[in-house]
Design an enzyme around this catalytic site. Structure first.
Site, PDB file in Angstrom:
ATOM      1  N   LYS A 140       0.833  -1.197   0.000  1.00  0.00           N
ATOM      2  CA  LYS A 140       0.000   0.000   0.000  1.00  0.00           C
ATOM      3  C   LYS A 140       0.872   1.254   0.000  1.00  0.00           C
ATOM      4  CE  LYS A 140      -1.874   2.842   2.967  1.00  0.00           C
ATOM      5  NZ  LYS A 140      -1.875   4.016   2.080  1.00  0.00           N
ATOM      6  N   GLU A 150       9.841   2.624  10.638  1.00  0.00           N
ATOM      7  CA  GLU A 150      10.771   3.744  10.439  1.00  0.00           C
ATOM      8  C   GLU A 150       9.946   5.016  10.536  1.00  0.00           C
ATOM      9  OE1 GLU A 150      13.899   3.629  10.440  1.00  0.00           O
ATOM     10  OE2 GLU A 150      14.272   1.517   9.975  1.00  0.00           O
ATOM     11  N   CYS A 170      13.373  11.910   6.248  1.00  0.00           N
ATOM     12  CA  CYS A 170      13.450  11.605   7.680  1.00  0.00           C
ATOM     13  C   CYS A 170      14.877  11.737   8.180  1.00  0.00           C
ATOM     14  CB  CYS A 170      12.863  10.238   7.992  1.00  0.00           C
ATOM     15  SG  CYS A 170      13.371   8.982   6.853  1.00  0.00           S
ATOM     16  N   GLU A 206       9.582  17.067  14.801  1.00  0.00           N
ATOM     17  CA  GLU A 206       9.918  16.946  13.387  1.00  0.00           C
ATOM     18  C   GLU A 206       9.002  17.859  12.565  1.00  0.00           C
ATOM     19  OE1 GLU A 206       9.115  13.234  11.191  1.00  0.00           O
ATOM     20  OE2 GLU A 206      11.190  13.389  10.502  1.00  0.00           O
TER      21      GLU A 206
HETATM   22  P1  ADP Z   1       2.957  10.674   6.188  1.00  0.00           P
HETATM   23  O1  ADP Z   1       1.711  10.731   5.357  1.00  0.00           O
HETATM   24  O2  ADP Z   1       3.243  11.916   6.950  1.00  0.00           O
HETATM   25  O3  ADP Z   1       4.139  10.098   5.447  1.00  0.00           O
HETATM   26  P2  ADP Z   1       1.600   8.673   7.755  1.00  0.00           P
HETATM   27  O4  ADP Z   1       2.139   7.939   8.929  1.00  0.00           O
HETATM   28  O5  ADP Z   1       0.336   9.395   7.912  1.00  0.00           O
HETATM   29  O6  ADP Z   1       2.784   9.625   7.343  1.00  0.00           O
HETATM   30  O7  ADP Z   1       1.440   7.719   6.515  1.00  0.00           O
HETATM   31  C1  ADP Z   1       2.409   6.766   6.111  1.00  0.00           C
HETATM   32  C2  ADP Z   1       1.710   5.617   5.443  1.00  0.00           C
HETATM   33  O8  ADP Z   1       0.896   4.943   6.419  1.00  0.00           O
HETATM   34  C3  ADP Z   1       0.765   6.013   4.321  1.00  0.00           C
HETATM   35  O9  ADP Z   1       0.780   5.009   3.312  1.00  0.00           O
HETATM   36  C4  ADP Z   1      -0.576   6.049   5.024  1.00  0.00           C
HETATM   37  O10 ADP Z   1      -1.650   5.868   4.151  1.00  0.00           O
HETATM   38  C5  ADP Z   1      -0.444   4.864   5.969  1.00  0.00           C
HETATM   39  N1  ADP Z   1      -1.320   4.907   7.147  1.00  0.00           N
HETATM   40  C6  ADP Z   1      -1.787   6.007   7.794  1.00  0.00           C
HETATM   41  N2  ADP Z   1      -2.582   5.660   8.819  1.00  0.00           N
HETATM   42  C7  ADP Z   1      -2.614   4.298   8.852  1.00  0.00           C
HETATM   43  C8  ADP Z   1      -3.247   3.325   9.676  1.00  0.00           C
HETATM   44  N3  ADP Z   1      -4.012   3.676  10.704  1.00  0.00           N
HETATM   45  N4  ADP Z   1      -3.070   2.027   9.373  1.00  0.00           N
HETATM   46  C9  ADP Z   1      -2.289   1.652   8.342  1.00  0.00           C
HETATM   47  N5  ADP Z   1      -1.656   2.516   7.541  1.00  0.00           N
HETATM   48  C10 ADP Z   1      -1.792   3.821   7.773  1.00  0.00           C
END
Ligand code: ADP
Length: 482
Positions: free
Chosen positions: A170, A248, A282, A384
Site C-alpha cells: 500500500k 521507520e 526523515c 519533526e
Molecule cells: P505521512 O503521510 O506523513 O508520510 P503517515 O504515517 O500518515 O505519514 O502515513 C504513512 C503511510 O501509512 C501512508 O501510506 C498512510 O496511508 C499509511 N497509514 C496512515 N494511517 C494508517 C493506519 N491507521 N493504518 C495503516 N496505515 C496507515
C-alpha cells in the site's frame, strides 16, 4: 484510470483519487483507483495462497525476475524520474537519483536470492548436528510514505520477494504514480499470481485490514511517529498470532559543526542535508549544532548559499528546491515557522511561502528557512517539521555539541563536520543514532548497507542490505541425528 493489481488481475476499486503535481496544481498527473477493504482482504488472501508457490519458486528464476525489474527501472530512469519529480516535487536530478537507487536495490536483492547460506554447528549431543536456516516469514504488508515514492517501495518489496515472502503493498495515497509504475513492472516479471499485490487507497479504508488480518505475518511501515505507534499496537493487539513489525518514523537529526571544520564542507553538508528534497527526508539535518568559534562564519556562509538557491518547479533544470508536497504539509511547515518566531528564534533567511513561481505556475512553494539563535529546548528543535526549515544552535565546545546532538527523542541519523581525527572518532562512537556521517550530510545513504535508527526513530531490525534478512526471514534451528 490506473488500477490495482490483486491476485494477478488489474481491478478497479471503490473510488478514485487524482494525483496532483505540487509544482503546478493545475496539472493532474492521473486518476488512480482506491481499493476497498474487501479488496485489501482479497489481496491478502491471494498473497497467502501464493506463499507456498513463491517460497518454492526456483531460486535462479526468482533472482532473474528481480534482476529484470532492476534492469527495467534503470533503463527507464529518465521517464520514471520525471514522473516522480512531477508527483512528489523533488527536483528532477534528485528524482532520477531515487529511481536509479530503486533499480540498484532490485539488482542487489536479485543477488541476495542466491547468496544466503545457513550455518552448520556441532551439537552438545554426540553424533548430532545443528543446522540454522532462514525461511520466508509469509505474507508481508508493506506501507510506505509519500517522500520517497519509489525508493522506499523498492527497499521493502525487493527484499520481501527475494527472501521468498509474498507482498501486499500500500503506497501513500498522495503519490500513487511511481508505485503504480513499479507494480506494472513487477506484474510482467513472471511471479506467480498473488505473490505481489498493489492496493492503492486510503489508510482509513484499508489500513486496518492490512494490519489486523491474521494471515499477514509481518508489517513494514515507514511514516509518522503517531501512525507507527498505531501500527505497532495493531500488530500486537490483534486476534491470533502477533505480526512481526518494523517501523521507520521521524527524525530530528543533528549536524554538528566544530570549530576545526572545513567551512565549505560544513556548509555543503548543511545545505544538502537540511534543504535538498525540500527537507522532506526523515534523515534531514534539521538541527545545526555549531560551536562558537565558527558560528558567525558558518551562519553568514549559509545565508549566502541560501540566497543563491532557486525554489521552483521540480522539473525545471534551474531549480534547486522543489515545492512542498501538498497544502497540508505546507501549512504544517508555516505553523512551525510561526512557532519558531514566537519562541524567540531569529529568522536568518526565508520563511515565506509563495503560491505562484517565477513562471506563473501555482504550487506549494516555500523558501528554504534558516533560524539562528535557537536553543534545543524550543519546539522548533524538538519536533519533526518535515520541510525546508533548519535551525542553528550555538554551543560552547565539542562536549556541549555532543550533549545537545544527543538530547532528542529521535536517533535516526547524525553528523559531525571536523578535520580532527580525535573528534571524528569520539563523535562516531558517542552519537546516539543508527547512522553517523563524518563530513557528509545526514541525508543520502547507500542502497546496500543497513538503514535505520535508535530511540523514537525506529523499531525493529534494520532495513536494506544483507541486514534486511533479519526482518524478512525467520530462523529455523534443525537438530539432526543421522
Ligand atoms: P505521512 O503521510 O506523513 O508520510 P503517515 O504515517 O500518515 O505519514 O502515513 C504513512 C503511510 O501509512 C501512508 O501510506 C498512510 O496511508 C499509511 N497509514 C496512515 N494511517 C494508517 C493506519 N491507521 N493504518 C495503516 N496505515 C496507515
Amino acid at each position: 484510470m490506473k488500477l490495482n493489481f490483486i491476485a494477478g488481475e488489474w481491478l478497479a476499486g471503490g473510488g478514485t483519487g487524482d494525483n496532483i503535481n505540487p509544482s503546478d496544481t493545475r496539472d493532474v498527473i492521473g486518476s488512480y483507483t482506491r481499493a476497498t477493504s474487501a479488496q485489501a482482504e482479497m489481496a491478502i488472501a491471494a498473497a497467502h495462497a501464493a506463499a507456498p508457490a513463491w517460497a518454492a519458486f526456483p531460486v535462479q528464476q526468482r533472482a532473474e525476475a528481480l534482476e529484470a525489474v532492476g534492469i527495467e527501472i534503470l533503463a527507464r530512469r529518465a521517464e520514471l524520474g520525471d514522473l516522480l519529480a512531477r508527483e512528489e516535487g523533488k527536483t528532477l536530478a534528485e528524482a532520477i537519483g531515487e529511481v536509479v537507487r530503486a533499480g540498484h536495490i532490485f539488482k542487489f536483492f536479485a543477488g541476495e536470492v542466491l547468496r544466503p547460506g545457513g550455518e552448520l554447528l556441532s551439537s552438545v549431543r554426540p553424533g548430532m548436528t545443528v543446522e540454522l536456516t532462514r525461511e520466508p516469514v509469509g505474507v508481508v504488508s508493506i506501507i510506505t510514505p509519500w517522500n520517497f515514492p519509489i525508493a522506499i517501495p523498492a527497499w521493502t518489496i525487493a527484499p520481501a520477494l527475494a527472501y521468498g515472502n509474498t507482498v501486499v503493498f500500500k503506497p501513500a495515497d498522495m503519490v500513487p504514480g511511481s508505485a503504480w509504475a513499479l507494480a506494472e513492472i513487477l506484474s510482467r516479471a513472471g511471479l506467480p499470481a498473488g505473490a505481489f499485490n498493489l492496493v492503492m487507497g486510503r489508510a482509513r479504508d484499508i489500513g486496518d485490514t492490512l494490519l489486523n488480518d491474521a494471515r499477514v505475518a509481518a508489517v513494514t511501515f515507514t511514516g509518522s511517529d503517531a501512525t507507527g505507534r498505531k501500527v505497532a499496537q495493531a500488530c500486537v493487539g490483534r486476534k491470533g498470532p502477533m505480526a512481526k513489525f518494523q517501523l521507520e518514523m521521524g527524525g530530528k537529526n543533528p549536524l554538528v559543526v566544530l570549530d576545526d571544520a572545513d567551512l565549505d564542507v560544513a556548509v555543503n553538508a548543511a545545505i544538502n542535508g537540511a534543504f535538498y528534497g525540500t527537507g522532506q527526508r526523515c534523515t534531514a539535518s534539521s538541527r545545526l549544532v555549531v560551536t562558537q568559534g565558527i558560528h558567525d562564519r558558518f551562519v553568514s556562509a549559509m545565508v549566502d548559499r541560501l540566497r543563491g538557491l532557486v525554489v521552483g518547479n521540480a522539473r525545471h533544470s534551474a531549480t534547486h528546491i522543489g515545492p512542498v508536497v501538498d497544502a497540508s504539509q505546507l501549512a504544517q511547515d508555516l505553523t512551525y515557522i510561526a512557532i519558531g518566531k514566537n519562541e524567540g528564534a531569529c529568522l536568518a533567511y526565508g520563511g515565506e511561502a509563495f503560491e505562484v513561481n517565477a513562471q506563473g505556475e501555482p504550487g506549494h512553494y516555500l523558501q528554504p528557512t534558516l533560524f539562528t539563535e535557537t536553543n534545543n529546548a524550543m519546539r522548533l528543535n524538538r519536533e519533526e517539521i518535515f520541510g525546508p526549515v533548519a535551525s542553528v544552535i550555538q554551543v560552547t565546545d565539542a562536549e556541549e555539541a555532543l550533549a545537545v546532538a544527543n538530547d532528542t527523542e529521535f536517533g535516526l541519523s547524525a553528523g559531525v563536520c571536523t578535520t580532527s581525527l580525535r573528534h571524528a572518532a569520539h563523535f562516531k562512537r558517542q552519537l546516539q543514532a543508527g547512522m553517523v556521517m563524518v563530513n557528509a550530510p545526514t541525508a543520502g545513504v547507500d542502497p546496500h548497507v543497513p538503514f535505520g535508527g535508535r530511540k523514537g526513530s525506529s523499531h525493529g531490525s534494520r532495513e536494506q542490505g544483507r541486514y534486511a534478512a533479519e526482518f524478512y526471514t525467520t530462523v529455523k534451528t534443525a537438530y539432526v541425528q543421522p
